[in-house]
Design an enzyme around this catalytic site. Sequence first.
Site, PDB file in Angstrom:
ATOM      1  N   ARG A   1       0.859  -1.196   0.000  1.00 30.74           N
ATOM      2  CA  ARG A   1       0.000   0.000   0.000  1.00 30.74           C
ATOM      3  C   ARG A   1       0.888   1.237   0.000  1.00 30.74           C
ATOM      4  O   ARG A   1       0.442   2.330   0.304  1.00 30.74           O
ATOM      5  CB  ARG A   1      -0.921   0.042   1.235  1.00 30.74           C
ATOM      6  CG  ARG A   1      -1.731  -1.185   1.457  1.00 30.74           C
ATOM      7  CD  ARG A   1      -2.667  -1.493   0.282  1.00 30.74           C
ATOM      8  NE  ARG A   1      -3.297  -2.770   0.451  1.00 30.74           N
ATOM      9  CZ  ARG A   1      -2.707  -3.940   0.175  1.00 30.74           C
ATOM     10  NH1 ARG A   1      -1.480  -3.973  -0.318  1.00 30.74           N
ATOM     11  NH2 ARG A   1      -3.348  -5.065   0.369  1.00 30.74           N
TER      12      ARG A   1
ATOM     13  N   ARG B   1      -0.416  -6.096   8.302  1.00 27.70           N
ATOM     14  CA  ARG B   1      -1.526  -7.018   8.006  1.00 27.70           C
ATOM     15  C   ARG B   1      -1.792  -7.163   6.508  1.00 27.70           C
ATOM     16  O   ARG B   1      -2.038  -8.249   6.010  1.00 27.70           O
ATOM     17  CB  ARG B   1      -2.783  -6.586   8.751  1.00 27.70           C
ATOM     18  CG  ARG B   1      -3.672  -5.600   8.061  1.00 27.70           C
ATOM     19  CD  ARG B   1      -5.079  -5.623   8.608  1.00 27.70           C
ATOM     20  NE  ARG B   1      -5.129  -5.167   9.963  1.00 27.70           N
ATOM     21  CZ  ARG B   1      -5.395  -3.904  10.323  1.00 27.70           C
ATOM     22  NH1 ARG B   1      -5.600  -2.979   9.404  1.00 27.70           N
ATOM     23  NH2 ARG B   1      -5.447  -3.563  11.577  1.00 27.70           N
TER      24      ARG B   1
ATOM     25  N   ASP C   1      -9.938  -0.999  10.400  1.00 27.12           N
ATOM     26  CA  ASP C   1      -9.222   0.169  10.918  1.00 27.12           C
ATOM     27  C   ASP C   1     -10.138   1.129  11.659  1.00 27.12           C
ATOM     28  O   ASP C   1      -9.665   2.018  12.374  1.00 27.12           O
ATOM     29  CB  ASP C   1      -8.591   0.941   9.746  1.00 27.12           C
ATOM     30  CG  ASP C   1      -7.266   0.335   9.334  1.00 27.12           C
ATOM     31  OD1 ASP C   1      -6.618  -0.312  10.170  1.00 27.12           O
ATOM     32  OD2 ASP C   1      -6.886   0.505   8.159  1.00 27.12           O
TER      33      ASP C   1
ATOM     34  N   GLU D   1     -15.757   1.655   5.159  1.00 28.17           N
ATOM     35  CA  GLU D   1     -16.157   0.873   6.336  1.00 28.17           C
ATOM     36  C   GLU D   1     -17.554   1.237   6.845  1.00 28.17           C
ATOM     37  O   GLU D   1     -18.077   0.571   7.721  1.00 28.17           O
ATOM     38  CB  GLU D   1     -15.131   1.039   7.474  1.00 28.17           C
ATOM     39  CG  GLU D   1     -13.828   0.252   7.271  1.00 28.17           C
ATOM     40  CD  GLU D   1     -12.744   1.064   6.591  1.00 28.17           C
ATOM     41  OE1 GLU D   1     -13.084   2.040   5.882  1.00 28.17           O
ATOM     42  OE2 GLU D   1     -11.553   0.723   6.761  1.00 28.17           O
TER      43      GLU D   1
ATOM     44  N   HIS E   1     -12.197  -6.253  -0.186  1.00 25.88           N
ATOM     45  CA  HIS E   1     -11.244  -7.137   0.503  1.00 25.88           C
ATOM     46  C   HIS E   1     -11.940  -8.349   1.128  1.00 25.88           C
ATOM     47  O   HIS E   1     -11.382  -9.437   1.194  1.00 25.88           O
ATOM     48  CB  HIS E   1     -10.572  -6.281   1.584  1.00 25.88           C
ATOM     49  CG  HIS E   1      -9.424  -6.926   2.280  1.00 25.88           C
ATOM     50  ND1 HIS E   1      -8.252  -6.257   2.516  1.00 25.88           N
ATOM     51  CD2 HIS E   1      -9.246  -8.152   2.809  1.00 25.88           C
ATOM     52  CE1 HIS E   1      -7.413  -7.062   3.160  1.00 25.88           C
ATOM     53  NE2 HIS E   1      -7.997  -8.215   3.350  1.00 25.88           N
TER      54      HIS E   1
ATOM     55  N   THR F   1      -5.266  -2.618  -2.829  1.00 24.47           N
ATOM     56  CA  THR F   1      -6.207  -3.294  -1.947  1.00 24.47           C
ATOM     57  C   THR F   1      -5.927  -4.785  -1.908  1.00 24.47           C
ATOM     58  O   THR F   1      -5.468  -5.359  -2.889  1.00 24.47           O
ATOM     59  CB  THR F   1      -7.655  -3.061  -2.438  1.00 24.47           C
ATOM     60  OG1 THR F   1      -8.498  -4.036  -1.827  1.00 24.47           O
ATOM     61  CG2 THR F   1      -7.788  -3.235  -3.933  1.00 24.47           C
ATOM     62  N   GLY F   2      -6.223  -5.366  -0.761  1.00 25.60           N
ATOM     63  CA  GLY F   2      -6.073  -6.813  -0.612  1.00 25.60           C
ATOM     64  C   GLY F   2      -7.217  -7.578  -1.281  1.00 25.60           C
ATOM     65  O   GLY F   2      -7.246  -8.809  -1.241  1.00 25.60           O
TER      66      GLY F   2
HETATM   67  O1  IFM Z   1      -7.770  -3.921   6.932  1.00 24.46           O
HETATM   68  C1  IFM Z   1      -7.668  -2.561   6.575  1.00 24.46           C
HETATM   69  C2  IFM Z   1      -6.396  -2.386   5.795  1.00 24.46           C
HETATM   70  O2  IFM Z   1      -5.285  -2.727   6.593  1.00 24.46           O
HETATM   71  C3  IFM Z   1      -6.230  -0.963   5.298  1.00 24.46           C
HETATM   72  N1  IFM Z   1      -7.390  -0.534   4.568  1.00 24.46           N
HETATM   73  C4  IFM Z   1      -8.648  -0.700   5.271  1.00 24.46           C
HETATM   74  C5  IFM Z   1      -8.854  -2.119   5.757  1.00 24.46           C
HETATM   75  C6  IFM Z   1     -10.168  -2.225   6.532  1.00 24.46           C
HETATM   76  O3  IFM Z   1     -10.254  -1.262   7.535  1.00 24.46           O
END
Ligand code: IFM
Length: 599
Positions: free
Chosen positions: A147, A163, A288, A434, A441, A506-507
Site C-alpha cells: 500500500r 496485516r 481500521d 467501512e 477485501h 487493496t487486498g
Molecule cells: O484492513 C484494513 C487495511 O489494513 C487498510 N485498509 C482498510 C482495511 C479495513 O479497515
Amino acid sequence: LVTDERSRSFMAFLGGEIAGFDTDRDIFITPYRGYHNPAVVEKGKCTNSKCVSDDGCGSIQIDIELEPGETRELVVLLGRGKAAVEGKKIVKQFGDIAKVKEEFEKVKQYWHGRIEGLSVCSPDAQFNSMMNMWSPFNCLITYAWSRMASLIYSGERDGLGYRDTVQDFMGVMQLIPEEAKKRLELMITGQGSTGGAMSIVMAFTHKPGKEKLPKEDEYRSDDCLWLFNAVPTYVKETGDIDFYNKVLPYADKGKATVLGHLRRAIEFNLKRTGKHGLPSGLFADWNDCLRLGTGGTSVFVALQVRFGLLTYIDICAMLGKLAEIKWANKELEKIDAKLDKFGWDGKWYVRAYKKSGEKIGSKENKYGSIYLNTQSWGIISGHADKYEGRAEQAMQSVNEKLACDYGLMLCAPPYDNMPVAEIRSIVFNKGVKENCGVFNHTQGWAVMAETMLGHGDRAFKYFYSSMPASFNDKAEIRGSEPYVYSQYTHSVFSPRYGASRVPWLTGAASWAYYAAIQYILGIRPDYKGLLIDPCIPADWKQFSVVRRFRNKTLNIKVVNPNGVQKGVKKITLNGQTIEGSLIPVSRMKKENDVIVEMG
Ligand code: IFM
C-alpha cells in the site's frame, strides 16, 4: 536528444528529427486547459520549455508526413538518472528499433512467466479472463507496491503495512513462491517477542533484533494472525516443510523457529483480553475503524485465534509435536467456551464488544447491527460447525441483510449521528468504505464460506458481482478500470451506488483470486499433494485447469454430468483411480492427466 528533469529522469527519442520539446507542464498545457487540449498540441509547436521547480512533463515534437497506409516506428525512452550520463548510456544500449523489440519481447515473456503457472477454461469467458490474466497481474502489482504508493502520495509514510502485506501472499504464492518466501521471512521478523507485530516493516532498513515495538495500545490485534493463512500457504505450495523449523529473529529481541513465531502470535491475543475474556481489539483489528482499546474486544479476532489454533494443531500433527497439540486443544476449548457464550446473537455472530459491554454488530444496535466478517469467519474458523444449522443461518442472514448488486456490504445499516471515538467509520458517507460500503477485501472470505457450505451457485454469484470484469458493460457506473479490484464499491446506501473506488491498492485482488482458485475451482495445495474439491454453479457441465505444482504440470479436467454444486465422485491420475480427493505428489509424473467426476 536527451533532456533532463531535475537531473533525476531523462527522456530520449529515436526514429526521427527532433523539432522541439517541452518539459514544463504548465507551459505545455497552459492554464485553464487540460490533458485533452494542451495548447502546444493544438498549436502544433513545442516551445522548448525547461522545467524549473514546477511540475514537469515529457513531450517531444517530431514532424513527419505519412502517406495513406504508411506506418513509421518511433521509440521513446524514459529512464532514471542524469541525461548526460545514464541517458546517453541507455540510448547507446537500446537505441535501435530491433533492440527495443527484442527487449519488449523479454518483458512480455517475463510477465507471462509470472502468470503462467495456472490457466483456467470454464464456461464463463469473463471469469476466465480474470483468472488467466487480470487477477494474477493485479495480485502481483498489489504485492509489489503493497500500500506504499497511496501513503507516500499523501505524504504519510512508506514501508510494508503488516496485516496487508501478510495477506498479499495469498494471491502470489503459487505464482512466485521463492520470491514470496524472502518477503515472508522479512515479515516474520517484524513480529516482536511479545507476539504482536510492528505495524510497518521498512523493507530496506529493517533490523531484526533491534527494532522498537509499538506501545501496548498501539498494537493492531490481528496483525500476526494473518501468518496462519500465509505461512501454510507457502509450505503447502512448495512442500518446504522444514520452513516451520527455520529459526528467525523477533523484531526487538530473541528468536524462535517459524513454528515458535506462530505460537507466540496466538499467545499475544490469549494474553491481551478485555470484555468477557475475549481478545482485546486494541488500536484496530482488521477493521481500521474499530478502535476498541484494551477493554473492548473483537469477536473477529477471537475467530481468527480459533482458526490459528486449528492451523497450529494441523501443523503440529504433521510434525509429530504431541505436547503442542495438547496445549492448542486446551486453548481451543477455552476460546470456544467464550465464543459459545458471547459470540452468537441469535441469527448471526456479533462483531465486537465495547469496553462498556455494549455490543457492535448485534440486533440490539440501531446502526451496524450485522457485520459480514464475523459470519464468514464463523465458518472459516470452524466455530459455526459446532452447532446444527448455525453456519447456514449466518450466511442466510448475510444474504438477506448485506447482499446487493455489487457484492456484500461490510455491515448494515449505515452509521449516522454517532461519536467518532470507537466507530470511526462514521467519518465516511453512508454506503462508503467501512460505513457499509461493499468492502471488496472481504468478498473472498464470504465466497470461501459459501463454498464450505456447498453453495456453488451462491458463491459464484457473490464472486461475480464484485468481479471487475462483470462491469465490462457498465463501465460508466463503476468508473474505474474493469480489470482491477478496487478497495470498495459504493453500496445501496450511497447515491453513487456501483461506483468503485481506490483501485490497485487493496487486498481484494489477493483474496478474490485465492477464493476462486482454491475454493470455487477447488484446486488446493496440501502438504502431501494437491486436493481437488470444486464448488461450482450447478449449470457448469465441465471446466479444466492447467496447474504447475512443485515443478510438475497437471492437466485437470472436471466433469459435472449431474449438475451438482459440490462433491467429488471419482478422480483418475494418468488413468489410475485415486482414493479420496488428494492427488499425492509422490504419484505425480512430470506431466499429468487428471480426470475428476463430480457427483
Ligand atoms: O484492513 C484494513 C487495511 O489494513 C487498510 N485498509 C482498510 C482495511 C479495513 O479497515
